[in-house]
Design a protein around this motif. Sequence first.
Motif, PDB file in Angstrom:
ATOM      1  N   ASP A   1      13.078   4.757   0.015  1.00  0.00           N
ATOM      2  CA  ASP A   1      12.054   4.321   0.968  1.00  0.00           C
ATOM      3  C   ASP A   1      12.700   3.620   2.161  1.00  0.00           C
ATOM      4  OD1 ASP A   1       9.424   4.153   1.798  1.00  0.00           O
ATOM      5  OD2 ASP A   1       9.120   2.182   0.919  1.00  0.00           O
ATOM      6  N   ALA A   2      13.807   4.180   2.661  1.00  0.00           N
ATOM      7  CA  ALA A   2      14.557   3.558   3.754  1.00  0.00           C
ATOM      8  C   ALA A   2      13.713   3.467   5.015  1.00  0.00           C
ATOM      9  CB  ALA A   2      15.829   4.357   4.030  1.00  0.00           C
ATOM     10  N   LYS A   3      13.796   2.321   5.688  1.00  0.00           N
ATOM     11  CA  LYS A   3      13.023   2.087   6.902  1.00  0.00           C
ATOM     12  C   LYS A   3      13.872   1.331   7.920  1.00  0.00           C
ATOM     13  CE  LYS A   3       8.342   1.910   4.911  1.00  0.00           C
ATOM     14  NZ  LYS A   3       8.714   2.361   3.559  1.00  0.00           N
ATOM     15  N   LEU A   4      13.423   1.341   9.173  1.00  0.00           N
ATOM     16  CA  LEU A   4      14.046   0.561  10.241  1.00  0.00           C
ATOM     17  C   LEU A   4      13.019  -0.437  10.762  1.00  0.00           C
ATOM     18  CD1 LEU A   4      16.413   0.013  12.179  1.00  0.00           C
ATOM     19  CD2 LEU A   4      15.480   1.795  13.681  1.00  0.00           C
ATOM     20  N   PHE A   5      13.368  -1.727  10.728  1.00  0.00           N
ATOM     21  CA  PHE A   5      12.473  -2.787  11.164  1.00  0.00           C
ATOM     22  C   PHE A   5      13.043  -3.492  12.385  1.00  0.00           C
ATOM     23  CE2 PHE A   5      11.677  -2.462   6.584  1.00  0.00           C
ATOM     24  CZ  PHE A   5      10.294  -2.375   6.549  1.00  0.00           C
ATOM     25  N   LYS A   6      12.135  -3.933  13.262  1.00  0.00           N
ATOM     26  CA  LYS A   6      12.494  -4.831  14.350  1.00  0.00           C
ATOM     27  C   LYS A   6      11.931  -6.204  14.012  1.00  0.00           C
ATOM     28  CE  LYS A   6      12.142  -5.435  19.377  1.00  0.00           C
ATOM     29  NZ  LYS A   6      11.592  -4.852  20.633  1.00  0.00           N
ATOM     30  N   VAL A   7      12.813  -7.208  13.954  1.00  0.00           N
ATOM     31  CA  VAL A   7      12.422  -8.556  13.569  1.00  0.00           C
ATOM     32  C   VAL A   7      12.445  -9.461  14.797  1.00  0.00           C
ATOM     33  CG1 VAL A   7      12.896 -10.506  12.033  1.00  0.00           C
ATOM     34  CG2 VAL A   7      13.447  -8.169  11.293  1.00  0.00           C
ATOM     35  N   ASN A   8      11.318 -10.108  15.097  1.00  0.00           N
ATOM     36  CA  ASN A   8      11.243 -11.027  16.223  1.00  0.00           C
ATOM     37  C   ASN A   8      12.120 -12.248  15.940  1.00  0.00           C
ATOM     38  OD1 ASN A   8       9.989 -13.489  17.713  1.00  0.00           O
ATOM     39  ND2 ASN A   8       9.104 -11.724  18.757  1.00  0.00           N
ATOM     40  N   ALA A   9      13.003 -12.582  16.875  1.00  0.00           N
ATOM     41  CA  ALA A   9      13.964 -13.664  16.650  1.00  0.00           C
ATOM     42  C   ALA A   9      13.298 -15.018  16.520  1.00  0.00           C
ATOM     43  CB  ALA A   9      14.980 -13.696  17.789  1.00  0.00           C
ATOM     44  N   VAL A  10      12.140 -15.202  17.147  1.00  0.00           N
ATOM     45  CA  VAL A  10      11.472 -16.502  17.134  1.00  0.00           C
ATOM     46  C   VAL A  10      10.474 -16.612  15.983  1.00  0.00           C
ATOM     47  CG1 VAL A  10      10.027 -18.100  18.441  1.00  0.00           C
ATOM     48  CG2 VAL A  10      11.775 -16.746  19.620  1.00  0.00           C
ATOM     49  N   THR A  11       9.563 -15.646  15.897  1.00  0.00           N
ATOM     50  CA  THR A  11       8.485 -15.719  14.897  1.00  0.00           C
ATOM     51  C   THR A  11       8.887 -15.119  13.562  1.00  0.00           C
ATOM     52  OG1 THR A  11       7.530 -13.580  15.501  1.00  0.00           O
ATOM     53  CG2 THR A  11       6.839 -15.509  16.778  1.00  0.00           C
ATOM     54  N   LYS A  12       9.949 -14.290  13.559  1.00  0.00           N
ATOM     55  CA  LYS A  12      10.412 -13.555  12.377  1.00  0.00           C
ATOM     56  C   LYS A  12       9.407 -12.497  11.920  1.00  0.00           C
ATOM     57  CE  LYS A  12      14.233 -15.922  12.173  1.00  0.00           C
ATOM     58  NZ  LYS A  12      14.071 -16.780  13.335  1.00  0.00           N
ATOM     59  N   GLN A  13       8.415 -12.195  12.759  1.00  0.00           N
ATOM     60  CA  GLN A  13       7.490 -11.123  12.436  1.00  0.00           C
ATOM     61  C   GLN A  13       8.203  -9.777  12.552  1.00  0.00           C
ATOM     62  OE1 GLN A  13       4.215 -11.878  15.177  1.00  0.00           O
ATOM     63  NE2 GLN A  13       3.002 -12.746  13.512  1.00  0.00           N
ATOM     64  N   MET A  14       7.764  -8.811  11.718  1.00  0.00           N
ATOM     65  CA  MET A  14       8.449  -7.533  11.652  1.00  0.00           C
ATOM     66  C   MET A  14       7.548  -6.399  12.113  1.00  0.00           C
ATOM     67  SD  MET A  14      10.584  -7.756   8.097  1.00  0.00           S
ATOM     68  CE  MET A  14       9.084  -7.642   7.133  1.00  0.00           C
ATOM     69  N   ALA A  15       8.148  -5.415  12.769  1.00  0.00           N
ATOM     70  CA  ALA A  15       7.456  -4.187  13.145  1.00  0.00           C
ATOM     71  C   ALA A  15       8.353  -3.016  12.764  1.00  0.00           C
ATOM     72  CB  ALA A  15       7.165  -4.155  14.638  1.00  0.00           C
ATOM     73  N   MET A  16       7.754  -1.978  12.212  1.00  0.00           N
ATOM     74  CA  MET A  16       8.546  -0.835  11.780  1.00  0.00           C
ATOM     75  C   MET A  16       8.748   0.147  12.922  1.00  0.00           C
ATOM     76  SD  MET A  16       8.093   1.518   8.374  1.00  0.00           S
ATOM     77  CE  MET A  16       6.685   2.448   8.983  1.00  0.00           C
ATOM     78  N   ILE A  17       9.965   0.673  13.053  1.00  0.00           N
ATOM     79  CA  ILE A  17      10.280   1.712  14.027  1.00  0.00           C
ATOM     80  C   ILE A  17      10.436   3.024  13.269  1.00  0.00           C
ATOM     81  CG2 ILE A  17      11.977   2.527  15.713  1.00  0.00           C
ATOM     82  CD1 ILE A  17      12.682  -0.365  16.292  1.00  0.00           C
ATOM     83  N   ILE A  18       9.665   4.022  13.648  1.00  0.00           N
ATOM     84  CA  ILE A  18       9.739   5.319  12.990  1.00  0.00           C
ATOM     85  C   ILE A  18      10.976   6.060  13.488  1.00  0.00           C
ATOM     86  CG2 ILE A  18       8.574   7.510  12.570  1.00  0.00           C
ATOM     87  CD1 ILE A  18       7.194   5.091  11.347  1.00  0.00           C
ATOM     88  N   THR A  19      11.778   6.570  12.565  1.00  0.00           N
ATOM     89  CA  THR A  19      12.962   7.353  12.917  1.00  0.00           C
ATOM     90  C   THR A  19      12.905   8.694  12.194  1.00  0.00           C
ATOM     91  OG1 THR A  19      14.432   6.695  11.106  1.00  0.00           O
ATOM     92  CG2 THR A  19      14.248   5.178  12.988  1.00  0.00           C
ATOM     93  N   PRO A  20      13.650   9.672  12.664  1.00  0.00           N
ATOM     94  CA  PRO A  20      13.703  10.975  11.989  1.00  0.00           C
ATOM     95  C   PRO A  20      14.713  11.003  10.844  1.00  0.00           C
ATOM     96  CG  PRO A  20      14.946  11.078  14.012  1.00  0.00           C
ATOM     97  CD  PRO A  20      14.356   9.699  13.963  1.00  0.00           C
ATOM     98  N   SER A  21      15.343   9.882  10.557  1.00  0.00           N
ATOM     99  CA  SER A  21      16.403   9.826   9.561  1.00  0.00           C
ATOM    100  C   SER A  21      15.895  10.221   8.183  1.00  0.00           C
ATOM    101  CB  SER A  21      16.998   8.415   9.501  1.00  0.00           C
ATOM    102  OG  SER A  21      17.866   8.280   8.393  1.00  0.00           O
ATOM    103  N   GLN A  22      16.608  11.123   7.553  1.00  0.00           N
ATOM    104  CA  GLN A  22      16.347  11.475   6.162  1.00  0.00           C
ATOM    105  C   GLN A  22      17.357  10.718   5.306  1.00  0.00           C
ATOM    106  OE1 GLN A  22      13.724  13.515   5.234  1.00  0.00           O
ATOM    107  NE2 GLN A  22      13.221  13.398   7.409  1.00  0.00           N
ATOM    108  N   GLY A  23      16.956   9.564   4.811  1.00  0.00           N
ATOM    109  CA  GLY A  23      17.888   8.718   4.082  1.00  0.00           C
ATOM    110  C   GLY A  23      18.269   7.502   4.895  1.00  0.00           C
ATOM    111  N   GLY A  24      19.333   6.848   4.487  1.00  0.00           N
ATOM    112  CA  GLY A  24      19.710   5.583   5.084  1.00  0.00           C
ATOM    113  C   GLY A  24      20.385   5.715   6.437  1.00  0.00           C
TER     114      GLY A  24
END
Length: 303
Positions: A237-260
């Motif tokens: 279930d590999a994913k790519l997240f963007k983490v806000n440096a101040v709030t530490k809130q996370m948002a997922m970035i969709i990628t075409p990667s099959q695997g890690g």
Amino acid sequence: MKKILVLTLFVVLSFGTVACSKKTSEEPDHTSHTDSAFMHVHGLGYSPDGKRLLIPVHNGLSVYADGKWSDGPGDKHDYMGFAAADNGFYSSGHPAPGSTYKNPLGLIKSTNEGKSITVLALEGEVDLHGMAVGYQTHTLYVLNPQPNSKMKRSGLYYSQDEGQTWTNSPMAGLQGQITAIAAHPTEKSVVVVGTTEGAYFSKDNGQTFTAFQIQHPVSAITVLNSGDILVATSGRDAKLFKVNAVTKQMAMIITPSQGGIAFIAQNPVSPEELAIVTEKKDVYITKDSGAAWHRVASKGVRK
């Protein structure tokens, strides 16, 4: 103190194993290698002007620019721990066949994309697989695998004088085995790491770490120009997240990667442009922060 030392040794040796494993998935052997294929991938970064994507591929650099691939200049050193900065790149690894440099290279630097290199420290002593550099600060962080003339034991160290002196960081609060490391581009005391337990943030040069709300193994991590952090998790279930440096809130970035994802880089001139290398040696580039991706290499074969 004994507990910290044991943890330090464990995470450093683990990173060496993971770093090597990143280059072995579905790779051609030496006899089948061609000029259009990557044998291994040991890192990822952009040139300071943002015009070229640089990938250390076991036998020198592979360069992507203007929609085309080429081989980088200079000797075909086996660069390990590759880390790009605004004044060139820092690396370690092994010298090219026939080179006069000692093996391993120790800590080296190039200001002309590999046309020539300068040995900064530890030539013939250590191969540093785990390395990060502050893009503008040039603060170096390394995971030292064994005692040497400048670092008396294994563990996380940082240097602010291009490897002439090093300070050990005890890594208090870190859990798991280190799998990835990145430095803040403008704040010299900030370093982030990924482990088999999640992602961790330090604002005191790795003396202490606090955890993000990512409780999955991490395969790649980087700090963006904005200070936000990209974290790639591994597994089915590999994913790519963007983490806000101040709030530490996370948002997922969709990628075409099959695997890690093995490595992530941001273009220093065009912040919306990102590049990733997967563990299967696919290379993708996005110019709009992940809204659309373009594949430029497939399973190590340059397109």
